[in-house]
Design an enzyme around this catalytic site. Structure first.
Site, mmCIF file in Angstrom:
data_model
loop_
_atom_site.group_PDB
_atom_site.id
_atom_site.type_symbol
_atom_site.label_atom_id
_atom_site.label_comp_id
_atom_site.label_asym_id
_atom_site.label_seq_id
_atom_site.Cartn_x
_atom_site.Cartn_y
_atom_site.Cartn_z
ATOM 1 N N HIS A 1 0.795 -1.235 0.000
ATOM 2 C CA HIS A 1 0.000 0.000 0.000
ATOM 3 C C HIS A 1 0.829 1.288 0.000
ATOM 4 C CE1 HIS A 1 -0.216 0.328 4.714
ATOM 5 N NE2 HIS A 1 0.938 -0.153 4.310
ATOM 6 N N HIS A 2 2.160 1.186 -0.067
ATOM 7 C CA HIS A 2 2.965 2.418 -0.184
ATOM 8 C C HIS A 2 3.348 2.719 -1.624
ATOM 9 C CE1 HIS A 2 3.092 2.564 4.083
ATOM 10 N NE2 HIS A 2 3.846 1.483 4.210
ATOM 11 N N CYS A 3 2.954 1.840 -2.555
ATOM 12 C CA CYS A 3 3.341 2.049 -3.952
ATOM 13 C C CYS A 3 2.182 2.679 -4.718
ATOM 14 C CB CYS A 3 3.726 0.723 -4.601
ATOM 15 S SG CYS A 3 4.406 0.947 -6.253
#
Length: 356
Positions: free
Chosen positions: A142-144
């Site tokens: 979920h950080h990309c």
């Protein structure tokens, strides 16, 4: 017109909508030990589920690697080209020595596992709609976002799964992301910043990575936690806000980012939820979705301690024992009489697999 993709081919009806591949696991020359992430946790989850006789190898949906063409549904060509530089991948995965490896090694040993997990999330999106629920034992990067990786996340699998559904599955036009990893999910937030079809709820430790103020503007329901938040407060907040989110907007799919880095003692999460608290949390989310008849896709996301694999497996076993995930229910949810007949025929074969 959407490109042809192997990711949306139907798996055998006898399979559980649980997606995995041995290719998920990152193992090479001890480099994975330089990151607090347990880079073999996905395989351990599956082994625990096999030991408990919930699943067997031929009953799992085999994840396939997402191709460049699949990834380009969200990612820019420029971003994918940057991953051909080992130092870029070293920065994203936070494993500095990766910078000194030839890129073909990095592609095979680091990025291929992440691309296979990404393919698994996309596959699980369609399975969830077909069967009522699906679990990708990996994924949750979920950080990309479309043009930037970080925090061990090289591909935007959550964004991809949702965009694939919007483009390819009739009747899916609204999605809700329930992100319960300890970190803010800034990747999907940036990707869906101005997209009114996607409702984002995010519960995270307000003091840790990534602290992305810009991305926070995309969160419709933001729950910022203090250091060391424990079970009672955590579960009360999750319950209240999951119910609130699903009452506010009834989506066609829930994507549940079930990070286990909220666990007490996690070196990066800074929260203090017990193993039992995590199992209960997953139950709360599945109950809320299943009660409303909303398909749910779960991805496992962050979780950086050796004991997290056991907790994820225990949670899946608990969901099964409560009837929230169920093979028969899952397949008959497709409303396919052939499938239902097959299930009746094969119920005899499966009776020895069901949990006592």
């Amino acid at each position: 017109r959407p490109h042809r993709t192997a990711l949306y081919e139907d798996p055998p009806a006898a399979c559980w909508p649980i997606v995995y591949s041995p290719d998920y696991n990152i193992t090479f020359v001890g480099l994975e030990k330089l990151h607090p992430f347990d880079a073999g946790k996905w395989g351990k989850v599956i082994n625990f589920l096999k030991e408990e006789k919930l699943i067997a190898d031929d009953l799992i949906v085999q994840a396939r690697e997402a191709t460049d063409e699949d990834l380009l549904v969200v990612h820019t060509r420029r971003y994918l080209n940057r991953l051909k530089w080992s130092f870029v991948v070293a920065t994203i995965t936070e494993i500095p020595p990766v910078a000194f490896l030839p890129n073909f090694v990095v592609q095979r040993k680091v990025l291929k596992p992440l691309r296979t997990q990404t393919g698994g999330t996309i596959m699980a999106g369609k399975l969830a709609v077909d069967r009522g629920w699906a679990i990708n034992v990996g994924g949750g990067f979920h950080h990309c976002s479309s043009d930037k990786g970080g925090g061990f996340c090289a591909y935007a699998d959550i964004t991809l799964a949702i965009k694939f559904l919007f483009e390819r599955v009739q009747g899916v036009s609204k999605a809700t992301i329930i992100d319960l990893d300890a970190h803010q999910g800034n990747g999907h937030e940036r990707d869906f910043m101005d997209d009114h079809r996607v409702y984002i709820m995010d519960v995270y430790n307000r003091y840790i990575y990534p602290g992305d103020g810009f991305a926070k503007r995309a969160i419709k329901r933001k729950v910022e936690l203090e250091w060391g938040t424990e079970d009672t407060e955590y579960l009360q907040k999750v319950h209240t806000h999951v119910e609130g989110a699903l009452n506010e907007l009834k989506p066609d799919i829930v994507v549940y980012n079930a990070g286990t880095d909220i666990l007490d003692g996690d070196p990066l999460g800074g929260l203090a939820v017990s193993p039992q608290g995590i199992v209960k949390r997953d139950e709360v989310v599945f109950k809320a979705a299943r009660r409303r008849g909303i398909p749910i896709l779960m991805v496992t996301s962050g979780g950086y301690q050796k004991r997290t694999a056991r907790i994820i497996a225990d949670s899946i076993l608990n969901l099964h024992s409560l009837g929230l995930i169920d093979k028969e229910l899952a397949a008959s949810g497709a409303g396919n009489p052939k499938v239902e007949q097959m299930i009746r025929d094969s119920a005899k074969d499966f009776s020895n697999l069901s949990l006592q």
